[in-house]
Design a protein around this motif. Sequence first.
Motif, PDB file in Angstrom:
ATOM      1  N   MET A 119      44.599  23.450  23.449  1.00  0.00           N
ATOM      2  CA  MET A 119      45.639  22.980  22.524  1.00  0.00           C
ATOM      3  C   MET A 119      46.340  24.166  21.869  1.00  0.00           C
ATOM      4  O   MET A 119      45.691  25.087  21.385  1.00  0.00           O
ATOM      5  CB  MET A 119      45.014  22.053  21.475  1.00  0.00           C
ATOM      6  N   THR A 120      47.680  24.132  21.866  1.00  0.00           N
ATOM      7  CA  THR A 120      48.455  25.243  21.322  1.00  0.00           C
ATOM      8  C   THR A 120      49.214  24.876  20.046  1.00  0.00           C
ATOM      9  O   THR A 120      49.809  25.741  19.420  1.00  0.00           O
ATOM     10  CB  THR A 120      49.474  25.748  22.373  1.00  0.00           C
ATOM     11  N   PHE A 121      49.205  23.618  19.665  1.00  0.00           N
ATOM     12  CA  PHE A 121      49.909  23.197  18.452  1.00  0.00           C
ATOM     13  C   PHE A 121      48.979  23.299  17.246  1.00  0.00           C
ATOM     14  O   PHE A 121      47.756  23.387  17.402  1.00  0.00           O
ATOM     15  CB  PHE A 121      50.470  21.777  18.605  1.00  0.00           C
ATOM     16  N   PRO A 122      49.546  23.271  16.021  1.00  0.00           N
ATOM     17  CA  PRO A 122      48.722  23.392  14.819  1.00  0.00           C
ATOM     18  C   PRO A 122      47.738  22.223  14.677  1.00  0.00           C
ATOM     19  O   PRO A 122      48.116  21.059  14.793  1.00  0.00           O
ATOM     20  CB  PRO A 122      49.730  23.376  13.673  1.00  0.00           C
ATOM     21  N   VAL A 123      46.485  22.570  14.416  1.00  0.00           N
ATOM     22  CA  VAL A 123      45.435  21.582  14.163  1.00  0.00           C
ATOM     23  C   VAL A 123      44.882  21.858  12.769  1.00  0.00           C
ATOM     24  O   VAL A 123      44.462  22.973  12.472  1.00  0.00           O
ATOM     25  CB  VAL A 123      44.307  21.684  15.213  1.00  0.00           C
ATOM     26  N   VAL A 124      44.915  20.835  11.936  1.00  0.00           N
ATOM     27  CA  VAL A 124      44.411  20.942  10.565  1.00  0.00           C
ATOM     28  C   VAL A 124      43.273  19.938  10.391  1.00  0.00           C
ATOM     29  O   VAL A 124      43.172  18.972  11.145  1.00  0.00           O
ATOM     30  CB  VAL A 124      45.532  20.696   9.535  1.00  0.00           C
ATOM     31  N   ILE A 125      42.420  20.193   9.398  1.00  0.00           N
ATOM     32  CA  ILE A 125      41.307  19.283   9.140  1.00  0.00           C
ATOM     33  C   ILE A 125      41.464  18.681   7.745  1.00  0.00           C
ATOM     34  O   ILE A 125      41.619  19.405   6.762  1.00  0.00           O
ATOM     35  CB  ILE A 125      39.941  19.996   9.250  1.00  0.00           C
ATOM     36  N   ASP A 126      41.432  17.370   7.695  1.00  0.00           N
ATOM     37  CA  ASP A 126      41.490  16.619   6.435  1.00  0.00           C
ATOM     38  C   ASP A 126      40.042  16.432   5.951  1.00  0.00           C
ATOM     39  O   ASP A 126      39.445  15.377   6.129  1.00  0.00           O
ATOM     40  CB  ASP A 126      42.185  15.270   6.695  1.00  0.00           C
ATOM     41  N   LYS A 127      39.487  17.492   5.342  1.00  0.00           N
ATOM     42  CA  LYS A 127      38.070  17.521   4.963  1.00  0.00           C
ATOM     43  C   LYS A 127      37.669  16.383   4.020  1.00  0.00           C
ATOM     44  O   LYS A 127      36.610  15.799   4.181  1.00  0.00           O
ATOM     45  CB  LYS A 127      37.718  18.857   4.301  1.00  0.00           C
ATOM     46  N   ASN A 128      38.493  16.092   3.023  1.00  0.00           N
ATOM     47  CA  ASN A 128      38.151  15.070   2.029  1.00  0.00           C
ATOM     48  C   ASN A 128      38.760  13.709   2.344  1.00  0.00           C
ATOM     49  O   ASN A 128      38.651  12.781   1.542  1.00  0.00           O
ATOM     50  CB  ASN A 128      38.604  15.516   0.635  1.00  0.00           C
ATOM     51  N   GLU A 129      39.449  13.608   3.475  1.00  0.00           N
ATOM     52  CA  GLU A 129      40.104  12.376   3.911  1.00  0.00           C
ATOM     53  C   GLU A 129      41.182  11.885   2.943  1.00  0.00           C
ATOM     54  O   GLU A 129      41.506  10.703   2.909  1.00  0.00           O
ATOM     55  CB  GLU A 129      39.074  11.279   4.200  1.00  0.00           C
ATOM     56  N   ASP A 130      41.765  12.824   2.180  1.00  0.00           N
ATOM     57  CA  ASP A 130      42.842  12.460   1.248  1.00  0.00           C
ATOM     58  C   ASP A 130      44.110  12.058   1.995  1.00  0.00           C
ATOM     59  O   ASP A 130      44.789  11.099   1.617  1.00  0.00           O
ATOM     60  CB  ASP A 130      43.162  13.630   0.305  1.00  0.00           C
ATOM     61  N   VAL A 131      44.434  12.795   3.057  1.00  0.00           N
ATOM     62  CA  VAL A 131      45.648  12.499   3.827  1.00  0.00           C
ATOM     63  C   VAL A 131      45.442  11.187   4.590  1.00  0.00           C
ATOM     64  O   VAL A 131      46.338  10.348   4.657  1.00  0.00           O
ATOM     65  CB  VAL A 131      46.013  13.660   4.765  1.00  0.00           C
ATOM     66  N   LYS A 132      44.252  10.993   5.127  1.00  0.00           N
ATOM     67  CA  LYS A 132      43.919   9.740   5.809  1.00  0.00           C
ATOM     68  C   LYS A 132      44.139   8.558   4.868  1.00  0.00           C
ATOM     69  O   LYS A 132      44.739   7.554   5.246  1.00  0.00           O
ATOM     70  CB  LYS A 132      42.466   9.774   6.280  1.00  0.00           C
ATOM     71  N   ALA A 133      43.687   8.686   3.633  1.00  0.00           N
ATOM     72  CA  ALA A 133      43.855   7.616   2.648  1.00  0.00           C
ATOM     73  C   ALA A 133      45.330   7.419   2.290  1.00  0.00           C
ATOM     74  O   ALA A 133      45.807   6.289   2.198  1.00  0.00           O
ATOM     75  CB  ALA A 133      43.042   7.923   1.392  1.00  0.00           C
TER      76      ALA A 133
END
Length: 174
Positions: A119-133
Amino acid sequence: MKKRRLVMRTAILVILFAAVAYTLYANFNKENVHKVQIGKEAPDFVLVDMDGKEHQLSDYKGQGVFLNFWGTWCKPCEKEMPFINNQYEQFKNQGVQTIAVNISESNLAVNKFIERHGMTFPVVIDKNEDVKAAYGIGPLPATFLINPEGEVVKYHTGTLTEPMVKDFMTQIKP
């Protein structure tokens, strides 16, 4: 002894009834879970990619954003990643950016996945699941198309094919 057995059976029935009622309620209201509405501005967020670089959604105004929520354990997510990567390579210089938001997994697991799939595109991690919420994400994979004005134009849940990814990126191209 009979009275105690009756109380236990009644308690079990009440618990089962509550579980069934909750399941029915959750299923009938699952369409209302998504907080993000088509035609409205996408919720802004700041997440850090695997190289330590911050990505703030509002920084991408003027470009289309293909925002994909995924997990390393998710087989449909794994299936669509090569398609997303291929189309990212085609559209990245045409004003369409891709951000893959992993839902609260370890850096090690995500980095291994990235390496395995190239994968060459930006990968970020939503550690606290704030963005998911904020986005009201249910089952994965989930993809949002955000136009250059920062508005959500489409929401898709489920596996994407390569023609679908190409069509989606074309829709948000400036």
